[in-house]
Design an enzyme around this catalytic site. Structure first.
Site, mmCIF file in Angstrom:
data_model
loop_
_atom_site.group_PDB
_atom_site.id
_atom_site.type_symbol
_atom_site.label_atom_id
_atom_site.label_comp_id
_atom_site.label_asym_id
_atom_site.label_seq_id
_atom_site.Cartn_x
_atom_site.Cartn_y
_atom_site.Cartn_z
ATOM 1 N N ASN A 1 -9.884 -0.409 -0.895
ATOM 2 C CA ASN A 1 -8.488 -0.070 -0.765
ATOM 3 C C ASN A 1 -8.076 -0.308 -1.775
ATOM 4 O OD1 ASN A 1 -5.745 0.088 -0.571
ATOM 5 N ND2 ASN A 1 -6.216 -1.499 1.747
ATOM 6 N N CYS B 1 0.749 -1.398 -0.043
ATOM 7 C CA CYS B 1 0.332 0.085 -0.022
ATOM 8 C C CYS B 1 0.915 1.008 0.039
ATOM 9 C CB CYS B 1 -1.234 -0.237 1.033
ATOM 10 S SG CYS B 1 -1.905 -1.297 1.032
ATOM 11 N N HIS C 1 -3.531 7.088 2.258
ATOM 12 C CA HIS C 1 -4.033 6.135 2.061
ATOM 13 C C HIS C 1 -5.643 5.043 2.539
ATOM 14 C CE1 HIS C 1 -3.851 1.882 0.577
ATOM 15 N NE2 HIS C 1 -3.569 1.054 1.995
HETATM 16 O O1 UT7 Z 1 -3.899 -1.264 3.120
HETATM 17 C C1 UT7 Z 1 -3.244 -2.230 3.966
HETATM 18 C C2 UT7 Z 1 -3.079 -1.703 5.658
HETATM 19 N N1 UT7 Z 1 -4.609 -2.935 5.638
HETATM 20 C C3 UT7 Z 1 -5.154 -1.303 6.924
HETATM 21 O O2 UT7 Z 1 -4.292 -0.757 7.676
HETATM 22 C C4 UT7 Z 1 -6.088 -2.558 7.635
HETATM 23 C C5 UT7 Z 1 -6.029 -2.501 9.085
HETATM 24 N N2 UT7 Z 1 -7.580 -3.008 9.738
HETATM 25 C C6 UT7 Z 1 -8.691 -2.696 9.429
HETATM 26 O O3 UT7 Z 1 -8.925 -1.517 8.626
HETATM 27 C C7 UT7 Z 1 -10.087 -3.704 10.235
HETATM 28 O O4 UT7 Z 1 -9.113 -3.908 11.438
HETATM 29 C C8 UT7 Z 1 -10.756 -4.129 9.753
HETATM 30 C C9 UT7 Z 1 -11.965 -3.323 9.003
HETATM 31 C C10 UT7 Z 1 -10.657 -5.311 9.103
HETATM 32 C C11 UT7 Z 1 -11.885 -5.177 10.794
HETATM 33 O O5 UT7 Z 1 -12.154 -4.556 11.675
HETATM 34 P P1 UT7 Z 1 -12.204 -4.512 13.334
HETATM 35 O O6 UT7 Z 1 -12.811 -3.402 14.004
HETATM 36 O O7 UT7 Z 1 -10.503 -4.417 13.750
HETATM 37 O O8 UT7 Z 1 -13.141 -5.959 13.838
HETATM 38 P P2 UT7 Z 1 -12.290 -7.106 14.500
HETATM 39 O O9 UT7 Z 1 -11.569 -7.520 13.171
HETATM 40 O O10 UT7 Z 1 -12.121 -7.168 15.273
HETATM 41 O O11 UT7 Z 1 -13.564 -8.009 13.951
HETATM 42 C C12 UT7 Z 1 -13.924 -7.623 15.226
HETATM 43 C C13 UT7 Z 1 -15.567 -8.112 14.869
HETATM 44 C C14 UT7 Z 1 -15.657 -9.986 15.009
HETATM 45 O O12 UT7 Z 1 -16.608 -10.743 15.947
HETATM 46 P P3 UT7 Z 1 -16.641 -11.076 17.356
HETATM 47 O O13 UT7 Z 1 -14.729 -12.516 17.082
HETATM 48 O O14 UT7 Z 1 -16.100 -10.062 17.985
HETATM 49 O O15 UT7 Z 1 -17.207 -12.232 17.197
HETATM 50 C C15 UT7 Z 1 -14.759 -10.386 13.352
HETATM 51 O O16 UT7 Z 1 -15.636 -11.801 13.074
HETATM 52 O O17 UT7 Z 1 -16.669 -8.244 13.180
HETATM 53 C C16 UT7 Z 1 -15.840 -9.880 12.929
HETATM 54 N N3 UT7 Z 1 -15.647 -9.753 11.717
HETATM 55 C C17 UT7 Z 1 -16.671 -9.137 10.785
HETATM 56 N N4 UT7 Z 1 -18.791 -9.334 10.925
HETATM 57 C C18 UT7 Z 1 -19.332 -9.175 10.030
HETATM 58 C C19 UT7 Z 1 -14.583 -8.886 10.670
HETATM 59 N N5 UT7 Z 1 -14.957 -8.873 8.668
HETATM 60 C C20 UT7 Z 1 -16.465 -8.754 9.384
HETATM 61 C C21 UT7 Z 1 -18.113 -8.544 8.740
HETATM 62 N N6 UT7 Z 1 -19.164 -8.786 8.677
HETATM 63 N N7 UT7 Z 1 -17.045 -8.388 7.148
#
Ligand code: UT7
Length: 329
Positions: A285, A113, A255
């Site tokens: 992204n 990225c 980004h």
């Molecule tokens: O460009 C390269 C660099 N990349 C980035 O900068 C990405 C950085 N990360 C992020 O943007 C975020 O971490 C994500 C958008 C990928 C995820 O968001 P989050 O707020 O960190 O969610 P999480 O991974 O902590 O997941 C929270 C909950 C989980 O459920 P439990 O364990 O709390 O029951 C996940 O299983 O949300 C669940 N979850 C979803 N639910 C509905 C994860 N993906 C989804 C989804 N739909 N698509």
């Protein structure tokens, strides 16, 4: 002598995949995706015979048209991508072929990225040293080729797209790319955001395919924490080094990985969101494409004026991150 951007262009494929489309494929929902990421839809190149070289080639053709120059005048082409058409030849060589830039040398640069900022800073050195007068820098990725559409944690995030710039010597002193701070941290980054299959460590086998090793794997929470800190710190560093403040910055061009990361960066800089470009809602992204797509859109909308102070910041796999200060010519 500094390097200045003299043309911008972008190319997004026509195919649109909305959050509602993803709801039908995965256990997810529009509300979750929009509130956690800011994304509503992303573009996908549906034609299986077209890949990153097509996206970048379309950008290269537009750059020539917009600047009114011929392909033979291009001396160097750098393509930032982590989804090259193939491991070799480079996508940059394929773009060279598409436009017929017979006098250029060409290579790919992979910083995920952060690829566009890394490539732009590399290209600037060739202008500053006097080695070259016309360099194309293009960032583009066909992310749909490496996204696992059964993995809801990554499938929602990425889209396909490319954009780029033409770089030439600045016309007058004090304009162009004035500062850059680039960083990498393989120690903390190497395990959290990767595609392990298809390289020399794990060449393609039945096993690598079965284990889904040819797709992106991301520990989102870890990457999120590192991205927020790194992007905010680097933006603050660029501001301090160049005596920039919320008043004299025209645009933050971040980004586009997550709207919450973009907001955190703006807050740290003390910038109102009206000075921050965000198009993540429509494109998701696009990896190396995000920053030049933003630049091209600002340029199309005539929102870049002579003397505008721009701060570019990125964070991605590696980890790689960086910031750049440009005074628009
Ligand atoms: O460009 C390269 C660099 N990349 C980035 O900068 C990405 C950085 N990360 C992020 O943007 C975020 O971490 C994500 C958008 C990928 C995820 O968001 P989050 O707020 O960190 O969610 P999480 O991974 O902590 O997941 C929270 C909950 C989980 O459920 P439990 O364990 O709390 O029951 C996940 O299983 O949300 C669940 N979850 C979803 N639910 C509905 C994860 N993906 C989804 C989804 N739909 N698509």
């Amino acid at each position: 002598m500094k390097a200045a951007i003299t043309a911008t262009a972008k190319y997004l494929p026509d195919g649109v995949v909305t959050n509602h489309d993803l709801e039908r494929m995965l256990e997810t929902n529009d509300e979750w995706i929009r509130s956690r990421t800011g994304i509503s839809e992303r573009r996908i190149m549906k034609d299986p015979d077209k890949a990153s070289s097509f996206l970048c080639g379309e950008v290269a053709k537009q750059l020539l048209d917009k600047r009114g120059i011929s392909a033979e005048e291009i001396e160097l082409i750098i393509v930032a991508t982590m989804t090259p058409d193939m491991l070799f030849p480079s996508t940059a060589c394929l773009v060279q072929d598409i436009i017929g830039a017979t006098g250029a040398w060409a290579f790919d640069l992979n910083a995920a990225c952060s690829g566009f900022i890394f490539a732009l800073n590399t290209a600037a050195r060739f202008i500053e040293s006097g080695a070259h007068k016309k360099v194309m820098v293009i960032g583009g990725d066909k992310m749909s080729s490496i996204v696992d559409y059964t993995d809801r944690s990554t499938a929602i995030l990425f889209g396909d797209g490319a954009a780029g710039v033409l770089l030439e010597p600045a016309e007058s002193e004090g304009y162009g790319i004035l500062d850059a701070r680039l960083y990498s941290d393989g120690t903390n980054g190497k395990d959290h955001l990767l595609m392990s299959g298809g390289g020399s460590l794990h060449p393609a086998t039945h096993e690598t395919v079965e284990k889904r090793m040819h797709f992106i794997h991301q520990d989102g929470r870890q990457v999120f924490k590192s991205a927020v800190t790194a992007m905010a710190d680097t933006a603050a560093e660029i501001m301090q080094r160049n005596n920039l403040d919320a008043e004299n910055i025209a645009w933050l061009i971040p980004h586009q990985a997550n709207q919450r990361i973009i907001q955190a960066t703006a807050e740290r800089m003390g910038l109102g969101m009206e000075k921050v470009i965000s198009n993540i809602a429509h494109y998701g992204n696009t990896t190396a494409g995000t920053i030049p797509i933003c630049l091209a859109e600002l340029d199309e909308q005539r929102k870049l004026n002579r003397g505008s102070n721009l701060v570019l910041v990125s964070f991605g796999a590696g980890y790689t991150w960086g910031g750049m200060y440009i005074k628009w010519q």
